[in-house]
Write an enzyme that holds these catalytic residues in place. Structure first.
Site: not given
Ligand code: MEV
Length: 403
Positions: A58, A242, A258, A356
């Site tokens: 990413e 995430k 892992d 981005h």
């Molecule tokens: C994207 O890979 C991760 C985010 O969505 C995390 C978040 O929203 O805190 C930017």
């Protein structure tokens, strides 16, 4: 990209894994699969500088992490801690005639059972690890009757420890059957490795957060608000976590650990009180600076498994300079906190799309077949045009080829 590590460790350019090594790692191998290997910078962890190897597909993650670490550095860097590397192995016991009696029998033979595991020896015991305790949990009413669940706690030192703990619970199972009069079904580690947690904390001075439009105090407040959103709402917490795992998993992968195990543990821990919540906490301290903390289970090793087999994992460990599995876990906790900060700071201020776009444009240019020397120019043209699309990138590549 530079092979900057010096004479003894030139950076492999082929992904570092030979076809023979790949073939020995899993079954039915038809090839190898490359991913970008980057280095996040600026990490000051417990007073020591660290370079952070990250493997991830990413865009923005490595840059955001490095930038976040720079801001934490201005607040003195990260302070971390970790539990002893204790894994949990589970033994599921059914059809126990008298559960209370079975529990007493196991308790009475606890030391003997632990000694039995440790007498089997192995490199973990030789290095000072070994079985530490036995605990029991009872589920009196389930669809398959009452369950007695026996937990073996085992310090696996610098190994992730899956093999050691699985071997130990398989070995103990017949003894548990004999002591309880029950029938053992599963014997396997738990990925909710909550005896093996790592923590990190750090401060970002408010004055580091001021922008042209917002005061430092405004940004601190917006980040705290974002943190609370994830504390109370599982829909937000999943995305928030995430982002945490964007950082942690990249280091887990780089070091040959892992990542499914680490992710399973992290998310189960995030739901430990019955509602899924944030792995981090954010608040303003008495001086108005932003303070953040993270705690999560991190079962990772620096010996055994792919950490030993994969040359890039060896290189990653060398770059990190970690001297124990706990040290590696502490570094990962700091990376998770930094990554989370970077994401919620962006979300609570500019939004993430602006940053981005440049990377997205570069990816479009590459996907359209632009050569390495053309990527930046094509990306810039698409950004200026506000038209970042594959068709446009293809047209620009075609134009350049005509020239
Ligand atoms: C994207 O890979 C991760 C985010 O969505 C995390 C978040 O929203 O805190 C930017």
């Amino acid at each position: 990209m530079q092979a900057w590590l010096g004479d003894d460790a030139d950076l492999p350019t082929d992904g570092g894994l030979s076809a023979e090594q790949a073939d020995a790692m899993i079954e039915n191998v038809i090839g190898r699969y490359g991913l970008p290997f980057g280095i996040a910078t600026n990490f000051l962890i417990d007073g020591r500088d660290h370079l952070i190897p990250m493997v991830i597909e990413e865009p923005s993650v490595v840059a955001a992490c490095s930038n976040a670490a720079r801001l934490f550095r201005a607040g003195g860097g990260f302070t971390t801690s970790a539990d002893d590397p204790v894994m949990i192995g589970q033994i599921q016991v059914l059809d126990v005639p008298d559960i209370a009696r079975a529990q007493s029998a196991i308790t009475a033979h606890r030391d003997e059972l632990l000694a039995e595991v440790n007498a089997a020896g192995g490199s973990i015991v030789a290095r000072g690890g070994g079985a530490r305790d036995i605990e029991m949990r009872v589920f009196p009413q389930t669809a398959v009757g009452a369950l007695l669940v026996v937990h073996l706690l085992m310090d696996t030192r610098d190994a992730m420890g899956a093999n050691a703990i699985n071997t130990a619970v398989e070995m103990l199972a017949p003894r548990i059957e004999a002591l309880t009069g029950g029938r053992v079904n599963l014997r396997i580690l738990s990925n909710l490795t909550d005896r093996r947690k790592a923590r990190a904390e750090g401060v970002v001075p408010a004055n580091q957060l001021a922008s042209a439009d917002l005061s430092g105090a405004d940004v601190v407040r917006a980040i705290v608000e974002a943190g609370v959103f994830a504390e109370v709402d599982p829909y937000r917490a999943a995305t928030h976590n995430k982002g945490v795992m964007n950082g942690i998993d990249a280091v887990v992968l780089a070091t040959g650990n892992d990542w499914r195990a680490v992710a399973a543990g992290a998310h189960a821990y995030a739901a430990r009180d019955g509602a899924y919540t944030s792995l981090t906490r954010w608040w303003a301290d008495d001086d108005g600076n932003l303070r953040g903390s993270i705690e999560l289970p991190l079962a990772v090793g620096i010996v055994g498994g792919a950490t030993r087999v994969h040359p890039m994992a060896q290189l990653a460990l060398k770059i990190l300079g970690v001297d124990s599995a706990s040290h590696l876990a502490r570094v990962m906790a700091a990376v998770g906190l930094a990554q989370n900060f970077a994401a919620i700071r962006a979300l609570a201020t500019d939004g993430i799309q602006r940053g981005h776009m440049r990377l997205h444009a570069r990816q479009m240019a590459m996907a359209a077949g632009a050569g390495p020397e053309q990527v930046a120019q094509i990306a810039q043209t698409m950004i200026e045009e506000g038209n970042i699309r594959l068709e446009r990138a293809r047209a620009l590549v075609a134009d350049l080829q005509k020239e």
